[in-house]
Scaffold this motif. Structure first.
Motif, mmCIF file in Angstrom:
data_model
loop_
_atom_site.group_PDB
_atom_site.id
_atom_site.type_symbol
_atom_site.label_atom_id
_atom_site.label_comp_id
_atom_site.label_asym_id
_atom_site.label_seq_id
_atom_site.Cartn_x
_atom_site.Cartn_y
_atom_site.Cartn_z
ATOM 1 N N ALA A 198 -33.717 60.142 24.415
ATOM 2 C CA ALA A 198 -33.166 59.384 23.293
ATOM 3 C C ALA A 198 -32.634 58.064 23.817
ATOM 4 O O ALA A 198 -32.055 58.012 24.913
ATOM 5 C CB ALA A 198 -32.053 60.172 22.615
ATOM 6 N N ALA A 199 -32.822 57.008 23.057
ATOM 7 C CA ALA A 199 -32.334 55.703 23.508
ATOM 8 C C ALA A 199 -32.097 54.794 22.315
ATOM 9 O O ALA A 199 -32.663 54.976 21.237
ATOM 10 C CB ALA A 199 -33.320 55.052 24.470
ATOM 11 N N GLN A 200 -31.255 53.814 22.543
ATOM 12 C CA GLN A 200 -31.056 52.726 21.586
ATOM 13 C C GLN A 200 -30.565 51.510 22.345
ATOM 14 O O GLN A 200 -29.966 51.623 23.413
ATOM 15 C CB GLN A 200 -30.078 53.106 20.484
ATOM 16 N N MET A 201 -30.883 50.343 21.817
ATOM 17 C CA MET A 201 -30.439 49.105 22.430
ATOM 18 C C MET A 201 -29.114 48.665 21.839
ATOM 19 O O MET A 201 -28.787 48.977 20.688
ATOM 20 C CB MET A 201 -31.477 47.996 22.242
ATOM 21 N N PHE A 202 -28.332 47.958 22.637
ATOM 22 C CA PHE A 202 -27.128 47.314 22.137
ATOM 23 C C PHE A 202 -26.977 45.985 22.859
ATOM 24 O O PHE A 202 -27.510 45.784 23.945
ATOM 25 C CB PHE A 202 -25.885 48.193 22.302
ATOM 26 N N LEU A 239 -28.734 75.639 27.141
ATOM 27 C CA LEU A 239 -29.997 75.219 26.521
ATOM 28 C C LEU A 239 -30.880 74.376 27.432
ATOM 29 O O LEU A 239 -32.071 74.248 27.184
ATOM 30 C CB LEU A 239 -29.695 74.417 25.249
ATOM 31 N N SER A 240 -30.298 73.777 28.461
ATOM 32 C CA SER A 240 -31.041 72.785 29.237
ATOM 33 C C SER A 240 -30.858 72.995 30.721
ATOM 34 O O SER A 240 -29.790 73.398 31.193
ATOM 35 C CB SER A 240 -30.561 71.375 28.856
ATOM 36 N N TYR A 241 -31.934 72.696 31.484
ATOM 37 C CA TYR A 241 -31.861 72.741 32.944
ATOM 38 C C TYR A 241 -31.149 71.502 33.482
ATOM 39 O O TYR A 241 -30.500 71.541 34.520
ATOM 40 C CB TYR A 241 -33.266 72.792 33.548
ATOM 41 N N GLY A 242 -31.325 70.406 32.793
ATOM 42 C CA GLY A 242 -30.726 69.155 33.229
ATOM 43 C C GLY A 242 -30.536 68.227 32.049
ATOM 44 O O GLY A 242 -31.421 68.104 31.199
ATOM 45 N N VAL A 243 -29.389 67.584 31.977
ATOM 46 C CA VAL A 243 -29.099 66.642 30.894
ATOM 47 C C VAL A 243 -28.187 65.559 31.444
ATOM 48 O O VAL A 243 -27.315 65.821 32.280
ATOM 49 C CB VAL A 243 -28.461 67.366 29.681
ATOM 50 N N ALA A 244 -28.393 64.339 31.000
ATOM 51 C CA ALA A 244 -27.578 63.222 31.476
ATOM 52 C C ALA A 244 -27.778 62.030 30.560
ATOM 53 O O ALA A 244 -28.707 61.987 29.743
ATOM 54 C CB ALA A 244 -27.959 62.844 32.914
ATOM 55 N N PHE A 259 -29.367 55.443 27.261
ATOM 56 C CA PHE A 259 -30.479 56.395 27.409
ATOM 57 C C PHE A 259 -29.920 57.766 27.744
ATOM 58 O O PHE A 259 -28.996 57.893 28.551
ATOM 59 C CB PHE A 259 -31.401 55.915 28.531
ATOM 60 N N ALA A 260 -30.470 58.807 27.116
ATOM 61 C CA ALA A 260 -30.090 60.187 27.429
ATOM 62 C C ALA A 260 -31.350 61.042 27.510
ATOM 63 O O ALA A 260 -32.354 60.756 26.842
ATOM 64 C CB ALA A 260 -29.147 60.746 26.373
ATOM 65 N N TYR A 261 -31.302 62.075 28.334
ATOM 66 C CA TYR A 261 -32.458 62.966 28.443
ATOM 67 C C TYR A 261 -31.989 64.400 28.637
ATOM 68 O O TYR A 261 -30.857 64.665 29.073
ATOM 69 C CB TYR A 261 -33.362 62.558 29.609
ATOM 70 N N ALA A 262 -32.892 65.331 28.332
ATOM 71 C CA ALA A 262 -32.632 66.749 28.580
ATOM 72 C C ALA A 262 -33.956 67.453 28.845
ATOM 73 O O ALA A 262 -34.957 67.190 28.178
ATOM 74 C CB ALA A 262 -31.923 67.398 27.396
#
Length: 374
Positions: A198-202, A239-244, A259-262
């Motif tokens: 997931a991502a968004q600009m600012f 729920l997740s092996y890795g998230v940050a 930016f975030a990922y899982a």
């Protein structure tokens, strides 16, 4: 291809010389710069610098090596054709950079487009690009460790001082632009894991008054193993092996990104998505705690101290600061600003920069087999 041969050395002879010098030399390039890095012992630094100069200034562009590099790059792209991690990140980047047309260096191609472009590029085009853009007219020369400062500085000037690029340097910017939220599903049959990004600009640069607060906000939200997203999605909900999460805030530009990922089982991907969006929303609404901020300030400062104790990290940092006419005072000032942050400043900065409903969210996995997202 620069590492594959010079006018006087073959690829193997370059490797043999590096072994003799106990040196590791690498050359890489990006949209705005090319970088050569050297790691060796003090006594061999002059010889390693001379070898690096030969690699950079006297490449032979062997045709066989060029073809080998082409095939290796194509093979690497082919390997990622069905990988959730590759396709999710690529899908996200394509949407963030969708305003740029194909042919622009900021454009992100599909797997097929990347392979097509690699098959089309010629050796003559690579040589022409090198001749037009490579040179030391704009650049930094940074050395960290134990060495003869005066001698190495003179050698650097002798080796690179008269190496001028044919074209004047002009930085390619990637400014802020409003990006509409989007939710995308990519099916990757027979893959065990799913990747959600997931991502968004600012709009922000690293000179923005809110930059220190955004560093802390992201650090508490998803920047460590004990951050909020990790605690909820990985530790509590399992729920997740890795998230940050991470932020990318540029210098002398304003196109910042959150930016975030899982990584998860495909069947858990919908729950991961719901929890990630929910936790971001709850954090924006409720802010952080004083305990979280105090712990984050301490841990972040310690991480930076450790980073500066490593030669490679310090060399990169010094080069980056020199590039923009800065000294390490910039880092001292930043750390002082972070130390002085209040809870309200950190919470307000996050809510000002991002919103829980403004994400481009891309997930890739074998969702059909898992019976989700159908």
């Amino acid at each position: 291809v620069l590492m594959r041969g010079t006018k006087n050395k073959s690829r193997q002879q370059i490797q043999d010389e590096m072994d003799k010098l106990k040196a590791q030399i690498s050359v890489s390039g990006g949209v705005n710069n090319a970088t050569a890095s050297i790691q060796t012992v003090e006594a061999n630094l002059p010889g390693a610098l001379k070898l690096a100069a030969e690699i950079l200034r006297e490449p032979s562009f062997p045709e066989a090596e060029f073809e080998q590099v082409r095939q290796q790059l194509i093979a690497n792209i082919e390997e990622g054709r069905s990988e959730p991690q590759v396709l999710a990140v690529q899908g996200l980047q394509r949407r963030i950079n969708s305003i740029y047309p194909r042919g622009d260096v900021r454009y992100v191609g599909t797997v097929d487009e990347e392979i097509e472009d690699l098959k089309k590029v010629t050796l003559d085009e690579a040589k022409k690009f090198y001749q037009q853009f490579y040179g030391a007219s704009e650049g930094e020369f940074t050395v960290v460790g134990q060495f003869d400062k005066a001698g190495i500085q003179k050698l650097g000037e002798d080796l690179f001082g008269n190496w001028k690029g044919a074209a004047p340097y002009a930085r390619i910017l990637s400014p802020y632009r409003k990006i509409e939220p989007e939710n995308v599903k990519i099916e990757t049959p027979d893959k065990q894991n799913a990747m959600s990004v997931a991502a968004q600009m600012f709009k922000m640069s690293d000179e923005d008054p809110d930059y220190p607060a955004m560093i802390m906000a992201n650090y508490i939200l998803g920047g460590t193993f004990s951050a909020r997203l990790v605690t909820r999605i990985r530790h509590k909900e399992g729920l997740s092996y890795g998230v940050a999460s991470q932020i990318n805030v540029p210098t002398k530009d304003d196109g910042a990104t959150f930016f975030a990922y899982a990584i998860s089982n495909p069947e858990n991907a919908p729950k991961v998505e719901a929890s990630l969006i929910d936790e971001v929303g709850l954090t924006i609404k409720g802010g952080f705690t004083s305990e979280e901020l105090a712990a984050a300030k301490k841990a972040w400062a310690e991480e930076r101290l450790v980073g500066r104790s490593q030669d490679g990290s310090l060399g990169g940092l010094l080069a980056a600061r020199t590039r923009w006419g800065r000294t390490m005072q910039f880092d001292q000032d930043l750390e002082n600003k972070v130390a002085a942050l209040t809870l309200d400043q950190v919470s307000a900065a996050l809510g000002k920069a991002i919103g829980a409903t403004r994400f481009i969210y891309v997930k890739a996995g074998d969702f059909k087999k898992a019976g989700v997202y159908q």
